[in-house]
Design a protein around this motif. Structure first.
Motif, PDB file in Angstrom:
ATOM      1  N   MET A   1      18.616 -21.276 -45.211  1.00  0.00           N
ATOM      2  CA  MET A   1      19.836 -20.731 -45.803  1.00  0.00           C
ATOM      3  C   MET A   1      20.273 -21.540 -47.022  1.00  0.00           C
ATOM      4  O   MET A   1      20.669 -20.981 -48.055  1.00  0.00           O
ATOM      5  CB  MET A   1      20.947 -20.686 -44.757  1.00  0.00           C
ATOM      6  CG  MET A   1      20.702 -19.703 -43.637  1.00  0.00           C
ATOM      7  SD  MET A   1      21.918 -19.840 -42.283  1.00  0.00           S
ATOM      8  CE  MET A   1      23.399 -19.238 -43.119  1.00  0.00           C
ATOM      9  N   LEU A   2      20.213 -22.858 -46.921  1.00  0.00           N
ATOM     10  CA  LEU A   2      20.601 -23.701 -48.046  1.00  0.00           C
ATOM     11  C   LEU A   2      19.678 -23.503 -49.244  1.00  0.00           C
ATOM     12  O   LEU A   2      20.110 -23.561 -50.405  1.00  0.00           O
ATOM     13  CB  LEU A   2      20.613 -25.171 -47.618  1.00  0.00           C
ATOM     14  CG  LEU A   2      21.773 -25.549 -46.688  1.00  0.00           C
ATOM     15  CD1 LEU A   2      21.493 -26.885 -46.014  1.00  0.00           C
ATOM     16  CD2 LEU A   2      23.085 -25.607 -47.460  1.00  0.00           C
ATOM     17  N   SER A   3      18.413 -23.237 -48.982  1.00  0.00           N
ATOM     18  CA  SER A   3      17.471 -22.963 -50.056  1.00  0.00           C
ATOM     19  C   SER A   3      17.846 -21.681 -50.788  1.00  0.00           C
ATOM     20  O   SER A   3      17.787 -21.611 -52.030  1.00  0.00           O
ATOM     21  CB  SER A   3      16.050 -22.858 -49.494  1.00  0.00           C
ATOM     22  OG  SER A   3      15.122 -22.567 -50.512  1.00  0.00           O
ATOM     23  N   VAL A   4      18.251 -20.672 -50.046  1.00  0.00           N
ATOM     24  CA  VAL A   4      18.678 -19.406 -50.656  1.00  0.00           C
ATOM     25  C   VAL A   4      19.937 -19.614 -51.496  1.00  0.00           C
ATOM     26  O   VAL A   4      20.048 -19.113 -52.624  1.00  0.00           O
ATOM     27  CB  VAL A   4      18.931 -18.339 -49.568  1.00  0.00           C
ATOM     28  CG1 VAL A   4      19.593 -17.093 -50.164  1.00  0.00           C
ATOM     29  CG2 VAL A   4      17.628 -17.962 -48.874  1.00  0.00           C
ATOM     30  N   ILE A   5      20.897 -20.348 -50.939  1.00  0.00           N
ATOM     31  CA  ILE A   5      22.151 -20.621 -51.661  1.00  0.00           C
ATOM     32  C   ILE A   5      21.862 -21.364 -52.962  1.00  0.00           C
ATOM     33  O   ILE A   5      22.399 -21.016 -54.025  1.00  0.00           O
ATOM     34  CB  ILE A   5      23.099 -21.440 -50.767  1.00  0.00           C
ATOM     35  CG1 ILE A   5      23.546 -20.598 -49.567  1.00  0.00           C
ATOM     36  CG2 ILE A   5      24.305 -21.948 -51.557  1.00  0.00           C
ATOM     37  CD1 ILE A   5      24.129 -21.412 -48.425  1.00  0.00           C
ATOM     38  N   LYS A   6      21.015 -22.362 -52.893  1.00  0.00           N
ATOM     39  CA  LYS A   6      20.662 -23.157 -54.071  1.00  0.00           C
ATOM     40  C   LYS A   6      20.037 -22.279 -55.149  1.00  0.00           C
ATOM     41  O   LYS A   6      20.375 -22.399 -56.344  1.00  0.00           O
ATOM     42  CB  LYS A   6      19.698 -24.258 -53.637  1.00  0.00           C
ATOM     43  CG  LYS A   6      19.216 -25.174 -54.749  1.00  0.00           C
ATOM     44  CD  LYS A   6      18.341 -26.271 -54.162  1.00  0.00           C
ATOM     45  CE  LYS A   6      17.820 -27.211 -55.222  1.00  0.00           C
ATOM     46  NZ  LYS A   6      17.046 -28.334 -54.635  1.00  0.00           N
TER      47      LYS A   6
ATOM     48  N   ARG B   1      27.712 -24.857 -33.226  1.00  0.00           N
ATOM     49  CA  ARG B   1      27.175 -26.015 -33.938  1.00  0.00           C
ATOM     50  C   ARG B   1      26.517 -25.651 -35.254  1.00  0.00           C
ATOM     51  O   ARG B   1      26.332 -26.514 -36.119  1.00  0.00           O
ATOM     52  CB  ARG B   1      26.155 -26.742 -33.058  1.00  0.00           C
ATOM     53  CG  ARG B   1      26.773 -27.477 -31.893  1.00  0.00           C
ATOM     54  CD  ARG B   1      25.740 -28.210 -31.058  1.00  0.00           C
ATOM     55  NE  ARG B   1      24.841 -29.058 -31.837  1.00  0.00           N
ATOM     56  CZ  ARG B   1      24.050 -29.983 -31.315  1.00  0.00           C
ATOM     57  NH1 ARG B   1      24.049 -30.169 -30.005  1.00  0.00           N
ATOM     58  NH2 ARG B   1      23.260 -30.713 -32.081  1.00  0.00           N
ATOM     59  N   GLY B   2      26.133 -24.401 -35.430  1.00  0.00           N
ATOM     60  CA  GLY B   2      25.447 -24.018 -36.654  1.00  0.00           C
ATOM     61  C   GLY B   2      24.095 -23.403 -36.348  1.00  0.00           C
ATOM     62  O   GLY B   2      23.675 -23.320 -35.187  1.00  0.00           O
ATOM     63  N   PRO B   3      23.362 -22.991 -37.388  1.00  0.00           N
ATOM     64  CA  PRO B   3      22.082 -22.301 -37.190  1.00  0.00           C
ATOM     65  C   PRO B   3      20.932 -23.225 -36.822  1.00  0.00           C
ATOM     66  O   PRO B   3      19.852 -22.754 -36.461  1.00  0.00           O
ATOM     67  CB  PRO B   3      21.835 -21.648 -38.552  1.00  0.00           C
ATOM     68  CG  PRO B   3      22.516 -22.561 -39.521  1.00  0.00           C
ATOM     69  CD  PRO B   3      23.742 -23.058 -38.804  1.00  0.00           C
TER      70      PRO B   3
ATOM     71  N   CYS C   1      32.691 -25.618 -43.381  1.00  0.00           N
ATOM     72  CA  CYS C   1      32.308 -26.766 -42.555  1.00  0.00           C
ATOM     73  C   CYS C   1      30.881 -26.609 -42.050  1.00  0.00           C
ATOM     74  O   CYS C   1      30.076 -27.529 -42.130  1.00  0.00           O
ATOM     75  CB  CYS C   1      33.283 -26.897 -41.379  1.00  0.00           C
ATOM     76  SG  CYS C   1      32.813 -28.188 -40.213  1.00  0.00           S
ATOM     77  N   VAL C   2      30.576 -25.418 -41.560  1.00  0.00           N
ATOM     78  CA  VAL C   2      29.266 -25.172 -40.973  1.00  0.00           C
ATOM     79  C   VAL C   2      28.739 -23.827 -41.471  1.00  0.00           C
ATOM     80  O   VAL C   2      29.523 -22.905 -41.751  1.00  0.00           O
ATOM     81  CB  VAL C   2      29.351 -25.189 -39.421  1.00  0.00           C
ATOM     82  CG1 VAL C   2      30.219 -24.059 -38.909  1.00  0.00           C
ATOM     83  CG2 VAL C   2      27.979 -25.159 -38.778  1.00  0.00           C
ATOM     84  N   LEU C   3      27.443 -23.714 -41.617  1.00  0.00           N
ATOM     85  CA  LEU C   3      26.836 -22.441 -42.002  1.00  0.00           C
ATOM     86  C   LEU C   3      27.047 -21.419 -40.894  1.00  0.00           C
ATOM     87  O   LEU C   3      26.679 -21.665 -39.741  1.00  0.00           O
ATOM     88  CB  LEU C   3      25.350 -22.623 -42.273  1.00  0.00           C
ATOM     89  CG  LEU C   3      24.991 -23.422 -43.541  1.00  0.00           C
ATOM     90  CD1 LEU C   3      23.520 -23.813 -43.511  1.00  0.00           C
ATOM     91  CD2 LEU C   3      25.311 -22.607 -44.787  1.00  0.00           C
ATOM     92  N   GLU C   4      27.622 -20.280 -41.239  1.00  0.00           N
ATOM     93  CA  GLU C   4      27.843 -19.210 -40.266  1.00  0.00           C
ATOM     94  C   GLU C   4      26.811 -18.104 -40.469  1.00  0.00           C
ATOM     95  O   GLU C   4      26.011 -17.815 -39.594  1.00  0.00           O
ATOM     96  CB  GLU C   4      29.270 -18.680 -40.399  1.00  0.00           C
ATOM     97  CG  GLU C   4      30.326 -19.751 -40.097  1.00  0.00           C
ATOM     98  CD  GLU C   4      31.744 -19.234 -40.245  1.00  0.00           C
ATOM     99  OE1 GLU C   4      31.925 -18.018 -40.521  1.00  0.00           O
ATOM    100  OE2 GLU C   4      32.696 -20.036 -40.093  1.00  0.00           O
ATOM    101  N   ASP C   5      26.839 -17.479 -41.652  1.00  0.00           N
ATOM    102  CA  ASP C   5      25.826 -16.496 -42.027  1.00  0.00           C
ATOM    103  C   ASP C   5      25.646 -16.578 -43.528  1.00  0.00           C
ATOM    104  O   ASP C   5      26.496 -17.105 -44.247  1.00  0.00           O
ATOM    105  CB  ASP C   5      26.234 -15.085 -41.599  1.00  0.00           C
ATOM    106  CG  ASP C   5      27.576 -14.677 -42.185  1.00  0.00           C
ATOM    107  OD1 ASP C   5      27.625 -14.380 -43.391  1.00  0.00           O
ATOM    108  OD2 ASP C   5      28.578 -14.669 -41.444  1.00  0.00           O
ATOM    109  N   ILE C   6      24.547 -16.077 -44.034  1.00  0.00           N
ATOM    110  CA  ILE C   6      24.221 -16.258 -45.443  1.00  0.00           C
ATOM    111  C   ILE C   6      25.201 -15.523 -46.340  1.00  0.00           C
ATOM    112  O   ILE C   6      25.549 -16.003 -47.436  1.00  0.00           O
ATOM    113  CB  ILE C   6      22.764 -15.826 -45.725  1.00  0.00           C
ATOM    114  CG1 ILE C   6      22.339 -16.270 -47.131  1.00  0.00           C
ATOM    115  CG2 ILE C   6      22.600 -14.336 -45.521  1.00  0.00           C
ATOM    116  CD1 ILE C   6      22.342 -17.754 -47.352  1.00  0.00           C
ATOM    117  N   GLU C   7      25.693 -14.352 -45.914  1.00  0.00           N
ATOM    118  CA  GLU C   7      26.621 -13.595 -46.748  1.00  0.00           C
ATOM    119  C   GLU C   7      27.922 -14.365 -46.976  1.00  0.00           C
ATOM    120  O   GLU C   7      28.422 -14.450 -48.110  1.00  0.00           O
ATOM    121  CB  GLU C   7      26.913 -12.234 -46.115  1.00  0.00           C
ATOM    122  CG  GLU C   7      25.736 -11.278 -46.076  1.00  0.00           C
ATOM    123  CD  GLU C   7      24.748 -11.579 -44.957  1.00  0.00           C
ATOM    124  OE1 GLU C   7      23.617 -11.056 -45.010  1.00  0.00           O
ATOM    125  OE2 GLU C   7      25.111 -12.343 -44.034  1.00  0.00           O
TER     126      GLU C   7
END
Length: 278
Positions: free
Chosen positions: A85-90, A75-77, A31-37
């Motif tokens: 973070m989304l850039s790293v995931i992508k 609420r998120g980062p 639902c929400v970004l918690e941590d990158i790992e």
């Protein structure tokens, strides 16, 4: 009604195509970004499950949940860290990514990274947000408001189109049914398809009990498979699932999220239903 007879404009998200004669789409993540790992772990698992079951995959997570029940809820980062973070995931997972915006000015900020912009259900009537998202040129996933009849969503579609963007997906996520409860009218899937756009079913938010917890929302994840199977049989173009390695410990929407194992098992069933419908 045979939804296959309706003329739908296919939507292109990164290297994916959603709509007529395409693989079903899976929009999934926490639902929400918690941590990158944790995000990378979830994205890896769901990308694999999607591929195994013949789904295309779009990673979803929010960088800010501006509509939490309690002011003290996580609420998120935030925008800057979340986009990072989304850039790293992508990049790491080689998958397209989607997240939601809550103000018009966020649209341009996220457009440098996102492959698709999501409009939250509570904001689906907000003209300025819809217009700002449309002007980025990115595909737009509009979640149907819990307070909206399905035929009313044609106005949200029109706002995007009249702003010069025809890359639109509508997502069903249940309708308010008394206090702290949602109900899904499967007719809405066919009704919204009539607007000429792909339709996705959000199986996890549809079992949410809004504000049904102590300062938070609750949910009934045991009903996710039932609703998802019905929606796939009805001919949706994709399924939306919020997932977590340990839903009971998720920082947001845990009660209506699936475990990674449960989500993978459900996709196998949905794949068989899709093949039968085809």
């Amino acid at each position: 009604m045979n939804t296959r007879d309706i003329q739908v404009t296919n939507v292109h998200i990164g290297g994916l195509t959603v709509g007529i004669n395409q693989s079903p789409l899976l929009i999934s993540g926490p639902c929400v970004l918690e941590d990158i790992e944790t995000a990378l772990f979830i994205g890896t698992a769901m990308a694999r499950a999607a591929k195994d079951c013949g789904f295309s995959y779009l990673f979803k997570a929010s960088f800010d949940k501006a509509n939490r029940t309690s002011i003290s809820s996580y609420r998120g980062p935030g925008l800057d860290k979340g986009i990072e973070m989304l850039s790293v995931i992508k990049k790491e997972l080689n998958v397209p990514v989607i997240s939601d915006v809550h103000t018009p000015d966020q649209a341009d900020a996220v457009a440098t990274v996102l492959d698709c912009i999501q409009i939250p259900a509570f904001l689906c009537r907000q003209t300025d947000i819809l217009k700002a998202a449309a002007r980025t040129g990115l595909p737009i996933n509009i979640k149907k408001g819990q307070f909206m009849a399905p035929w009313e969503m044609r106005h949200a579609v029109a706002k995007i189109k009249e702003s010069g963007n025809d890359q639109i997906i509508l997502t069903e996520r249940g309708t308010c049914f008394g206090y702290n409860n949602l109900v899904v009218d499967m007719r809405s899937l066919s009704i919204m398809k009539e607007f000429g756009v792909p339709v996705v079913f959000d199986a996890t938010h549809s079992v949410q009990l809004p504000g049904g917890g102590d300062g938070c929302s609750s949910g009934q994840r045991e009903f996710v498979p039932t609703l998802a199977r019905a929606a796939m049989a009805a001919g949706v173009d994709g399924i939306f699932l919020e997932v977590h390695p340990n839903p009971d410990e998720a920082l947001c929407d845990g009660p209506n999220s699936l475990s990674l194992e449960a989500a993978a098992d459900l996709l196998k069933v949905l794949s068989r239903i899709r093949q039968a419908v085809d």
